[in-house]
Design an enzyme around this catalytic site. Structure first.
Site, PDB file in Angstrom:
ATOM      1  CB  CYS A 259      -6.600  -0.405   5.669  1.00  0.00           C
ATOM      2  SG  CYS A 259      -6.275  -0.778   3.952  1.00  0.00           S
TER       3      CYS A 259
ATOM      4  CB  CYS B 194      -0.931  -0.004   1.212  1.00  0.00           C
ATOM      5  SG  CYS B 194      -1.946   1.474   1.324  1.00  0.00           S
TER       6      CYS B 194
END
EC number: 2.8.1.13
Length: 355
Positions: A197, A101
């Site tokens: 997340c 990410c």
């Protein structure tokens, strides 16, 4: 009077990025906050944490008097991070999507977005630092050893880091909380987010099962003894102790995952923490990545086989287009798919993916 430098700050709705905003403003930067929407599905309780986090971003920006925007990277995230996450699990490996990410979204897609706004810098609320020296930018560990996030930044290139500010890198977490209280920020007492997340607080195995096919199989000991049934190889990672479901066998000591046999759909386990089958004295890493410059080999350094692991002394050498890493002391739980990050003191040199 010279125009103040502009910075686009990635804000998550947590205390770290909130304090980063306050510190940047105090230093005289022209701050624009941007909330990255990477994932928007609800958790098991029907809550979309992204929506709640965005409201916290809005509150803090109003408290500090700075502009805020939302940018949607859901498509890029699914293409570059989530698809990688699933494909790695399909191969029987254990990926680290947080590293990906940072590489693909925060320091690529987000950076590109910020540069289109003519920003001088981007900023992130990571516990990390940079050092500019001899026309190079080096990545350093954060001052707070317990919160240092240089591990997750170990595949971000030097060019991106040269345009990045880490306002809280020199602070410890408790100091960050105190700064938040000093500025009366509404996120001062907000608890830290945990986990990946897009999974958040929900059941990890249940989440995996909703995307990947898995089937039960046999559990064998490293000595070839049948011990029971596993629920699907994707549910286990090398070195894991909890959730294997074997008890009252042999010495009575706990079992740990030693290996996965994908061909036979078998989980291989070893009994007792001292079992030599759990330890590796060397490993191969693929896709080596060096942040500032390729070192001279053989390289003596320290490294971490996962985020919370302690630094281990090791020697790294080149093996074709991969790396062979020899540990001074055998290490438990060396896991294919995880990131092995290399350090020279406080400098993060880069990383490889454990093969």
């Amino acid at each position: 009077m010279s125009k103040s430098k502009s910075v686009v700050l990635g804000m998550s709705g947590g205390v770290d990025s909130s304090v980063s905003a306050a510190l940047l403003k105090e230093e005289g930067y022209d701050v624009t906050a941007v909330f990255m929407k990477n994932w928007s599905e609800e958790d098991d309780d029907g809550v979309c944490t992204a929506a709640e986090d965005y409201l916290d971003v809005v509150r803090v920006c109003e408290e500090l008097g700075i502009n805020h925007y939302t940018v949607n990277f859901e498509e890029e995230y699914k293409e570059r991070v989530f698809s990688y996450f699933l494909s790695e699990y399909e191969k029987g490996r254990t990926p680290n999507p947080d590293v990906m990410c940072n590489t693909e979204i925060k320091f690529k897609a987000f950076l590109d977005f910020a540069m289109k706004l003519d920003a001088d810098y981007i900023a992130m609320g990571h516990y990390a630092r940079t050092l500019k020296k001899d026309n190079h930018t080096y990545l350093l560990r954060g001052v707070d050893e317990n919160k240092d996030q240089s591990y997750f930044l170990s595949r971000v290139n030097e060019e991106a880091l040269s345009k990045t500010l880490f306002p809280i890198g020199n602070f410890k977490k408790e100091e960050v909380r105190k700064i938040a209280e000093k500025y009366n920020l509404s996120t001062a007492k907000k608890k830290d987010s945990t986990g990946i997340c897009f999974i958040g607080e929900r059941d990890f195995n249940k989440f995996l099962d909703s995307f990947l096919f898995t089937k039960k199989g046999d559990i064998y000991s490293v000595d070839g003894e049948y011990l029971g049934e596993h629920s699907g190889l994707i549910h286990y990672t090398i070195g894991q102790r909890k959730g294997i479901g074997i008890g009252g066998v042999g010495s009575g000591e706990p079992f740990f995952v030693a290996d996965k046999d994908l061909e036979k759909n078998r989980l291989i386990v070893a009994q007792g923490l001292g079992n030599p089958a759990l330890y590796k004295s060397e490993t191969i890493c693929e896709e080596p990545f060096w942040i500032t410059k390729t070192p001279t080999f053989p390289l003596r350094c320290t490294g971490k086989i996962r985020y919370r692991a302690k630094d281990e002394p090791m020697v790294v050498d080149v093996l074709n287009d991969e790396l062979i890493v020899k540990f001074d002391n055998p290490i438990k739980g060396v896991t294919p798919g995880q990131i092995l990050v290399f350090y020279d003191g406080d400098i993060c040199l880069g990383s490889g993916i454990i093969k």
